[in-house]
Motif scaffolding. Structure first.
Motif, short mmCIF file in Angstrom:
data_model
loop_
_atom_site.label_atom_id
_atom_site.label_comp_id
_atom_site.label_asym_id
_atom_site.label_seq_id
_atom_site.Cartn_x
_atom_site.Cartn_y
_atom_site.Cartn_z
N ALA A 116 6.77 -11.71 -4.46
CA ALA A 116 6.93 -12.03 -3.04
C ALA A 116 6.45 -10.88 -2.16
N THR A 117 6.72 -9.66 -2.57
CA THR A 117 6.30 -8.50 -1.78
C THR A 117 4.79 -8.31 -1.85
N GLN A 118 4.21 -8.51 -3.02
CA GLN A 118 2.77 -8.29 -3.18
C GLN A 118 1.93 -9.27 -2.38
N GLU A 119 2.52 -10.39 -1.98
CA GLU A 119 1.79 -11.34 -1.15
C GLU A 119 1.41 -10.73 0.20
N TYR A 120 2.14 -9.68 0.63
CA TYR A 120 1.87 -9.03 1.91
C TYR A 120 0.92 -7.85 1.76
N GLY A 121 0.41 -7.64 0.55
CA GLY A 121 -0.63 -6.65 0.33
C GLY A 121 -0.15 -5.21 0.42
N PHE A 122 -1.10 -4.34 0.74
CA PHE A 122 -0.87 -2.90 0.78
C PHE A 122 0.28 -2.55 1.71
N VAL A 123 0.24 -3.07 2.93
CA VAL A 123 1.27 -2.74 3.92
C VAL A 123 2.64 -3.21 3.46
N GLY A 124 2.69 -4.39 2.87
CA GLY A 124 3.97 -4.93 2.41
C GLY A 124 4.61 -4.07 1.33
N ILE A 125 3.79 -3.58 0.40
CA ILE A 125 4.31 -2.75 -0.68
C ILE A 125 4.81 -1.41 -0.14
N LEU A 126 3.99 -0.78 0.70
CA LEU A 126 4.38 0.51 1.27
C LEU A 126 5.63 0.37 2.14
N PHE A 127 5.65 -0.63 3.00
CA PHE A 127 6.79 -0.82 3.90
C PHE A 127 8.08 -1.09 3.10
N THR A 128 7.99 -1.94 2.09
CA THR A 128 9.17 -2.27 1.29
C THR A 128 9.71 -1.05 0.56
N ALA A 129 8.81 -0.27 -0.03
CA ALA A 129 9.25 0.92 -0.76
C ALA A 129 9.98 1.89 0.17
#
Length: 349
Positions: A116-129
């Motif tokens: 679910a997080t990877q669907e938002y790409g680079f920004v999604g992964i960085l923001f979630t972390a």
């Protein structure tokens, strides 16, 4: 003719002035310049240890150790734990401790690599972390600052809980990253002048950490709380809020480190960050940060991380068994601390 009366005689004993003929007792120089000298001497001692390790690596495995790829590997591996150590340095300087950093890295890395997080790409992964790291740090800070839990107990509980949630999310499986823009940062093609992006990220975090600790009110408050929390409170510092901010900062560093680990490994695992808490605390202490609080150094912590990473690399190149590695690492830690202890004694006299 009446002789003029000196200002010391005019003030009298009630003013607390000493007679002119009695010199004031010598005071130790507590100026920032003297403090900076102590930091430099500790850093020089660590640089000496690092230089010895480089010589050992160059002598035992000259071709492999001095290879450009191996040196880049050392710096890259040091970068991830180094970012965690910057956050831990602030916490220890304030008189606290954070045993949950490794578990927070694991939790942030697996939460940021779900499908679910990877669907938002680079920004999604960085923001979630980063958000997960901040959230875990917030819980630590609230429990310690406002719940009045002992930092050791609160962060130990977070260590167990974060590991459990990470295991629950992954179900014990490795989560593979498929976002190309994230994976590309770990490839040689993304290096700038031969410097890996992770090393540059670490450098930015270390510089910001140094400025924050040494050139801002936030840093001075951190040192004051670690030196004497009650005196800091009487001086007008909101000690509880300061401690909350510090654990938030530690959590943020863990989130950034989790993102870097995702780039490095291309995956998220519940075992990520294993024993990071021990390495980070040891690197900070060896670097000159007082475990009792009141003094911290980002430069020393960075050098401490480099020392640890270089030791591990030399052991791996020489195919030493894990038990020998641990014994040798412990001996080097003790030697480094003893050298710095003698340096401190010479500086304080």
């Amino acid at each position: 003719m009446t002789q003029p009366v000196s200002s010391a005689q005019q003030s009298g004993p009630d003013k607390g002035a000493a007679p002119a003929s009695v010199p004031a007792p010598p005071q130790k120089d507590r100026s920032p310049r003297a403090f900076g000298l102590r930091v430099d001497l500790r850093s020089l001692s660590l640089l000496g240890v690092l230089a010895v390790l480089i010589v050992v690596g160059a002598v035992t495995e000259p071709d492999a150790f001095l290879d450009t790829g191996n040196l880049q590997l050392i710096l890259t591996q040091a970068s991830v734990i180094g970012v965690v150590t910057v956050g831990v340095t602030f916490v220890i300087t304030s008189g606290g401790i954070d045993l949950s950093v490794g578990a927070m890295v694991a939790l942030a890395s697996v939460w940021a690599t779900t499908l679910a997080t990877q669907e938002y790409g680079f920004v999604g992964i960085l923001f979630t972390a980063m958000v997960v790291g901040l959230g875990a740090g917030l819980i630590n800070g609230v429990l310690i600052a406002y719940g009045r839990l002992v930092p050791f107990i609160a962060t130990l509980a977070m260590l167990a809980s974060a590991r459990g949630v990470a295991l629950l999310i992954t179900d014990g499986k490795t989560q593979i990253v498929t976002v190309k823009s994230v994976l590309d940062l770990g490839l040689p093609g993304s290096y700038v002048l031969g410097i890996p992006p992770l090393v540059m990220m670490f450098a930015v975090v270390a510089v910001v950490g140094w400025l924050l600790l040494n050139r801002t009110t936030f840093g001075r408050r951190t040192v004051a709380v670690g030196g004497n929390a009650e005196a800091a409170r009487l001086a007008g510092i909101d000690v509880r809020r300061q401690r909350l901010y510090l654990y938030l900062l530690s959590g943020l560093c863990c989130g950034i480190a989790a993102f870097m680990l995702i780039i490095l490994s291309g995956s998220g695992q519940n075992t990520n960050g294993n024993l990071y808490e021990l390495d980070a605390i040891a690197a900070a202490i060896i670097g000159g940060t007082l475990l009792t609080g009141g003094r911290g150094t980002i430069v020393g912590s960075v050098l401490g991380v480099l020392v640890f990473t270089t030791i591990t690399n030399i052991f791996a190149l020489n195919n030493l068994q894990s038990d020998v590695q641990q014994i040798a690492k412990g001996a080097i830690i003790v030697a480094a601390v003893l050298v710095q202890g003698r340096t401190s004694a010479r500086t304080d006299t």
